[in-house]
Design an enzyme around this catalytic site. Structure first.
Site, PDB file in Angstrom:
ATOM      1  N   LYS A  23       0.832  -1.202   0.000  1.00  0.00           N
ATOM      2  CA  LYS A  23       0.000   0.000   0.000  1.00  0.00           C
ATOM      3  C   LYS A  23       0.868   1.254   0.000  1.00  0.00           C
ATOM      4  CE  LYS A  23      -3.538  -0.096   2.812  1.00  0.00           C
ATOM      5  NZ  LYS A  23      -4.789  -0.181   2.041  1.00  0.00           N
ATOM      6  N   ARG A  93      -3.591   2.927   8.539  1.00  0.00           N
ATOM      7  CA  ARG A  93      -3.893   1.650   7.880  1.00  0.00           C
ATOM      8  C   ARG A  93      -2.645   0.783   7.785  1.00  0.00           C
ATOM      9  NH1 ARG A  93      -8.617   2.336   4.192  1.00  0.00           N
ATOM     10  NH2 ARG A  93      -9.261   4.503   4.231  1.00  0.00           N
ATOM     11  N   GLY A 102      -8.324  -7.095   4.631  1.00  0.00           N
ATOM     12  CA  GLY A 102      -9.143  -7.251   5.824  1.00  0.00           C
ATOM     13  C   GLY A 102      -8.499  -8.014   6.962  1.00  0.00           C
ATOM     14  N   MET A 104      -5.695  -7.213   8.714  1.00  0.00           N
ATOM     15  CA  MET A 104      -5.128  -6.367   9.764  1.00  0.00           C
ATOM     16  C   MET A 104      -6.011  -5.149   9.988  1.00  0.00           C
ATOM     17  SD  MET A 104      -1.096  -6.859   8.919  1.00  0.00           S
ATOM     18  CE  MET A 104      -1.343  -6.607   7.185  1.00  0.00           C
ATOM     19  N   ARG A 337      -3.732  -1.333  -6.146  1.00  0.00           N
ATOM     20  CA  ARG A 337      -2.947  -2.563  -5.993  1.00  0.00           C
ATOM     21  C   ARG A 337      -3.373  -3.523  -7.093  1.00  0.00           C
ATOM     22  NH1 ARG A 337      -5.922  -4.532  -0.405  1.00  0.00           N
ATOM     23  NH2 ARG A 337      -8.009  -4.838  -1.271  1.00  0.00           N
ATOM     24  N   HIS A 455     -16.252  -7.885   1.813  1.00  0.00           N
ATOM     25  CA  HIS A 455     -15.205  -8.777   2.318  1.00  0.00           C
ATOM     26  C   HIS A 455     -15.393 -10.205   1.798  1.00  0.00           C
ATOM     27  CE1 HIS A 455     -13.568 -11.653   5.312  1.00  0.00           C
ATOM     28  NE2 HIS A 455     -12.546 -10.806   5.320  1.00  0.00           N
ATOM     29  N   ARG A 561       1.098 -46.665  -5.966  1.00  0.00           N
ATOM     30  CA  ARG A 561       1.177 -47.346  -4.667  1.00  0.00           C
ATOM     31  C   ARG A 561       0.420 -48.660  -4.772  1.00  0.00           C
ATOM     32  NH1 ARG A 561      -0.424 -41.468  -2.748  1.00  0.00           N
ATOM     33  NH2 ARG A 561      -1.626 -41.866  -4.622  1.00  0.00           N
ATOM     34  N   ARG A 617       5.750 -48.511  -7.098  1.00  0.00           N
ATOM     35  CA  ARG A 617       6.397 -48.779  -5.800  1.00  0.00           C
ATOM     36  C   ARG A 617       5.972 -50.149  -5.294  1.00  0.00           C
ATOM     37  NH1 ARG A 617       4.988 -44.877  -0.902  1.00  0.00           N
ATOM     38  NH2 ARG A 617       3.111 -46.177  -0.832  1.00  0.00           N
ATOM     39  N   SER A 764      13.386 -41.268  -5.908  1.00  0.00           N
ATOM     40  CA  SER A 764      12.132 -40.522  -5.768  1.00  0.00           C
ATOM     41  C   SER A 764      12.006 -40.159  -4.289  1.00  0.00           C
ATOM     42  CB  SER A 764      10.941 -41.368  -6.209  1.00  0.00           C
ATOM     43  OG  SER A 764       9.745 -40.645  -6.055  1.00  0.00           O
ATOM     44  N   ASN A 768       6.734 -37.244   2.428  1.00  0.00           N
ATOM     45  CA  ASN A 768       5.772 -37.439   3.520  1.00  0.00           C
ATOM     46  C   ASN A 768       6.455 -38.133   4.697  1.00  0.00           C
ATOM     47  OD1 ASN A 768       3.992 -36.472   1.631  1.00  0.00           O
ATOM     48  ND2 ASN A 768       2.905 -38.393   1.344  1.00  0.00           N
ATOM     49  N   CYS A 831       7.854 -37.344  -4.861  1.00  0.00           N
ATOM     50  CA  CYS A 831       6.495 -37.866  -5.031  1.00  0.00           C
ATOM     51  C   CYS A 831       5.652 -37.723  -3.776  1.00  0.00           C
ATOM     52  CB  CYS A 831       6.533 -39.329  -5.484  1.00  0.00           C
ATOM     53  SG  CYS A 831       7.299 -40.416  -4.273  1.00  0.00           S
ATOM     54  N   TYR A 851      11.894 -34.046 -11.946  1.00  0.00           N
ATOM     55  CA  TYR A 851      10.434 -34.033 -12.002  1.00  0.00           C
ATOM     56  C   TYR A 851       9.847 -33.904 -10.598  1.00  0.00           C
ATOM     57  CZ  TYR A 851      10.370 -38.874 -10.293  1.00  0.00           C
ATOM     58  OH  TYR A 851      10.517 -40.010  -9.537  1.00  0.00           O
TER      59      TYR A 851
END
Length: 877
Positions: A23, A93, A102, A104, A337, A455, A561, A617, A764, A768, A831, A851
């Site tokens: 801003k 502001r 909206g 802050m 903006r 909003h 899988r 796999r 790979s 997770n 993956c 990849y």
């Protein structure tokens, strides 16, 4: 030279975004362009971070700079803070680097006190206006800065209106408003123990502190987490001379976009209200007029605004979101903006700007947030089902798309319902920033009040959520949790559907259909594919998922899988027979039953992928997951398999583990039972040969060994795979190429990647499990404490959704750097779920992976993120 913490608008420019916030930088740029911007100054983001570092205190030198800047602005405008004759009022502001609409806090009319309000009345010759401004300021300051519940002030205002027979705020007289002000001040003293502050300098400093504090309010923290905004950026504070849109019929305020933020159409789009302040438009308290009507009301102002809007779009080379105020027939620009827009609009605007010669294709790629594409990748209403449905109400089509789900009336209940797997429609009279989490989990949002720039509309468009706003035909009772439409009552939990493209609301759940990638979307993705160097694969276990991924542009399967295939009711008996077998001979007999089934699975995938690479796999989870655990279920299975109950229960108990995630799974299964790996490898190779013979696809199967932590493990399993592959090819009389690699998910595998890379043909990264093992907590249980980590600023994001680049990412990068020198041809990919997260995809590009692989519906997101990573790389060189 000491650090500078405060800049007049005339001292900044658009390139100072990191320091001045979005801003502030844009206010400075508009000032430099000679546009009618009310004077002011910006307190930098560095002042905010220092405020928090100093224990929520503003350093004395920063205070001195703020006061010095205020004196300079007072001289420029010819007014004085707190003055009886010519009072100077300002707005305070927030303004972070990234737009956070909206999230802050804002304070308006700052500088009013018991003296200045009389000066304002005299200056404007409008006593009613002066006291209306004062009561607004007291309420806003008390709410935002001192955290007094705003509803207590609303109750006073409603009481005064009722006593005086006023239906709206605008019906109150100056005397009525004086009473409101006195009662507001009494409430303040009762709540705070002291009088409402009369010194404008005290008001200013307290307000600046409040904006700094609001950087870490709960809704801002949630918004940052959802939008990958770092917590250490901080927010700037903009102090700007007030201009008033509520000074009569020649005054007004509005919000406008240079293009339609819902469709992308090239036309001025927005709303305004005469005799109103900005919060009236944003909050949706009154229904605004379309911007085109301003041409009839104030034609000269409209023409001036149209010229400014075009000038700003041309300057920024992007669709602009502008706030403006008209005071006594004079136009002022309060903000510009890059505008939030729907995914559909984002693509159209990007393509149009290239066609108009304003952007290159590469620049256009950076104008669309990858996560926005998600809104285009999910079902729309089935036209047949929609044709049979009758709408129960119509509101404003604030954010396009289709949504069906159960209605909930608070953000908290929406979140809880979402956690229980329900599809949610959040219904509110009007949304506020506190509703951010409920809006995030909702399929769609329905509000009773508010316009196209309310909003709810702005945030929903940014999130890609369907939204119908300003549906005044509904009678909504949030307290008792129901709404009434066409005389019928709809309670919490009832199903409704929303069409964000038409504004229609339906009193039932309507069937949907899959999306299509065409038009601007297809054009844009062609540009992305021509730019990126990182390939995008998919995680898919069925031909249906694989085919969907191909439609979305997947270049192969990076993870299949196989355990997902084993749970099918037609094959689970053979799986269980294999598990309970006491000898290798019995186990091989059961596996022989599974071989043709597995081969059929792989043939289906190969055919769906039409020759594209497929990485399979080997079996990963512990075997106890395939067996029942309750006595009744064990009893049924024992009968089915012709086994003694106690014998089967003993087998089940022997397979149970204290910590299955770190137990007998992955390559450890293949070490103990190499015949399982042999069966799967044979099925993979035979399927490839048969599909090549039947369809002509030249398939090079890739066989992935999971959970390797020691090169000898990998070598042992690879030997079993090679043995099975050789036997399959001899039986078929056909030789084909195949690759054997591993999933790097154990930290030790990353640390010894140079040893493993001598044996493996590809890595790979299973991020997770790597995230679980590196952090030492379970993804299934982390939800119990992660919210506390976010609220206490320990974590900024979920490490299972966004790759932890400092820790887990360092292990991935280390493995890449160790592997490449010993095996320059090694294929490297990721993956885990992070393969569809834009910031994680950029990281993968930067460290040199070949990849990423992700779920089918995230493929376009990853394609765009990979292209953006390449564009940024080019721009940084």
């Amino acid at each position: 030279m000491s650090k500078k913490y405060v800049y007049l608008f005339s001292e900044g420019n658009a390139n100072m975004r990191e320091l001045l916030g979005g801003k502030g930088a844009n206010l400075a740029e508009m000032t430099n362009l000679g546009l009618p911007v009310p004077q002011g100054f910006t307190v930098t983001t560095e002042a905010c971070t220092r405020y928090h570092e100093d224990g929520q205190k503003i350093a004395s030198e920063i205070v001195d700079e703020i006061y010095a800047a205020m004196e300079k602005v007072e001289k420029i405008v010819g007014k004085k803070f707190g003055d009886l004759e010519n009072p100077f009022l300002v707005s305070v502001r927030s303004g972070a680097r990234a737009s956070m609409p909206g999230m802050m806090d804002t304070i308006l009319n700052l500088g009013l006190n018991d003296v200045a309000v009389k000066g304002l009345a005299k200056q404007t010759n409008n006593e009613r206006f002066a006291y209306d401004s004062y009561r607004r300021f007291i309420q806003m300051f008390s709410d935002v800065v001192m955290e007094i519940d705003k509803t207590k002030f609303d109750a006073i205002l409603d009481d005064v209106k009722e006593k005086n027979g006023a239906k709206a705020d605008t019906d109150l007289t100056a005397e009525n408003l004086k009473e409101v002000v006195e009662r507001y001040k009494e409430l303040y003293k009762k709540e705070m123990g002291n009088d409402f502050p009369q010194d404008p300098k005290v008001q200013l400093l307290e307000s600046v502190k409040a904006v700094f504090r609001s950087w870490n309010n709960p809704r801002a923290i949630v918004y940052r987490r959802l939008n990958d905004i770092p917590g250490d950026w901080g927010t700037a504070v903009n102090v700007q001379a007030m201009v008033f849109g509520n000074m009569g019929d020649d005054s007004g305020t509005g919000v406008a976009f240079t293009r339609d933020p819902s469709t992308g159409e090239k036309k001025l789009y927005g709303e305004y209200l005469m005799n109103a302040q900005g919060e009236d438009v944003v909050a949706g308290i009154r229904t605004p007029e379309p911007i085109s009507h301003l041409q009839n009301t104030l034609p000269e102002i409209y023409d001036q605004f149209v010229n400014i809007a075009q000038k700003l779009e041309d300057h920024y080379r992007d669709m602009q979101d502008m706030e403006f105020t008209i005071e006594k027939g004079k136009l002022y620009m309060l903000q510009t903006r890059n505008g939030k827009r729907t995914a559909k609009a984002a693509l159209k605007i990007a393509v149009d700007l290239v066609n108009e010669g304003k952007l290159t294709k590469e620049e256009a790629l950076l104008k669309v947030e990858p996560k926005q594409l998600d809104a285009l990748l999910h079902p729309a209403f089935d036209p047949k089902a929609l044709k049979a449905a009758d709408p129960i109400a119509k509101g404003l089509p604030a954010s396009p798309g289709a949504a069906a789900g159960q209605i909930y009336f608070t953000a908290e209940e929406a979140v809880e319902a979402g956690k229980n797997g329900q599809k949610v429609i959040l219904v509110r009279l009007e949304t506020s920033p506190e509703d951010i989490e409920g809006m995030h989990v909702a399929e769609g949002i329905l509000t009773g009040r508010g316009g196209m720039t309310s909003h709810a509309a702005v945030v929903a468009r940014g999130m890609g959520r369907c939204c119908v706003a300003g549906c005044s035909e509904l009678t909504i009772n949030e307290t008792e949790k129901y709404f009434i439409a066409k005389g019928k009552k709809y309670n919490e939990g009832d199903f409704i559907s929303l069409d964000g493209s038409t504004g229609y609301v339906y009193g039932e759940s309507i069937a949907t259909q899959p999306p299509a990638v065409s038009g601007d979307f297809a054009t844009f993705m062609e540009w992305a594919d021509a730019t990126r160097t990182l390939k995008v694969m998919t995680n898919a276990d069925t031909p249906k998922d694989a085919a969907q991924a191909v439609k979305f542009g997947a270049e192969g399967i990076g993870l299949c899988r196989t355990e997902h295939m084993f749970f099918d009711e037609t094959r689970i008996p053979a799986v269980r027979e294999m598990i309970v077998a006491r000898t290798e001979e019995q186990r091989r007999k059961a596996l022989a039953k599974l071989l043709p089934i597995q081969k059929g699975d792989f043939k289906g995938l190969y055919e769906a992928m039409e020759g594209r690479p497929v990485t399979v796999r080997l079996l990963d989870p512990p075997l106890h997951e395939f067996l029942p655990h309750e006595d009744d279920d064990i009893q049924d299975l024992a009968k089915e398999m012709g086994l003694d109950f106690e014998e089967l229960k003993g087998i089940v108990q022997s397979l149970q583990e204290f910590n299955p995630m770190l137990g007998h799974r992955g390559c450890r299964l293949a070490v103990t039972y190499p015949e399982i790996a042999e069966m799967q490898a044979r099925a993979i190779i035979e399927a490839a040969i048969e599909v090549k013979q039947e369809k002509g696809y030249d398939i090079v199967p890739e066989i992935m060994v999971p959970l390797v932590g020691e090169v000898k493990e990998f070598s042992y399993v690879k030997e079993a795979i090679d043995k099975a592959a050789k036997a399959a090819m001899e039986d078929k009389g056909v030789d084909i190429d195949y690759k054997v690699g591993t999933m790097i998910e154990v930290p030790r595998a990353a640390l010894t990647a140079d040893e493993i890379a001598k044996e493996a043909e590809f890595f790979s990264f299973g991020t997770n499990d790597m995230t679980q093992m590196t952090f030492g907590f379970s993804r299934d249980d982390a939800g119990k404490f992660l919210e506390d980590y976010y609220s206490k600023s320990i974590f900024e994001s979920d490490p299972f959704a966004k790759l932890d680049q400092k820790g887990v990412g360092k292990l991935v990068n280390m493995a890449v750097e160790l592997a490449k020198p010993v095996n320059p041809e090694i294929k490297l990919g990721i993956c885990g779920e992070h393969g569809g997260d834009p910031s994680s995809v950029e990281f993968c590009h930067n460290i040199g992976l070949n990849y990423v692989s992700c779920s089918p519906y995230r493929v376009p997101i990853a394609r765009l993120a990979a292209a953006q990573a390449r564009v940024k790389e080019i721009l940084n060189k």
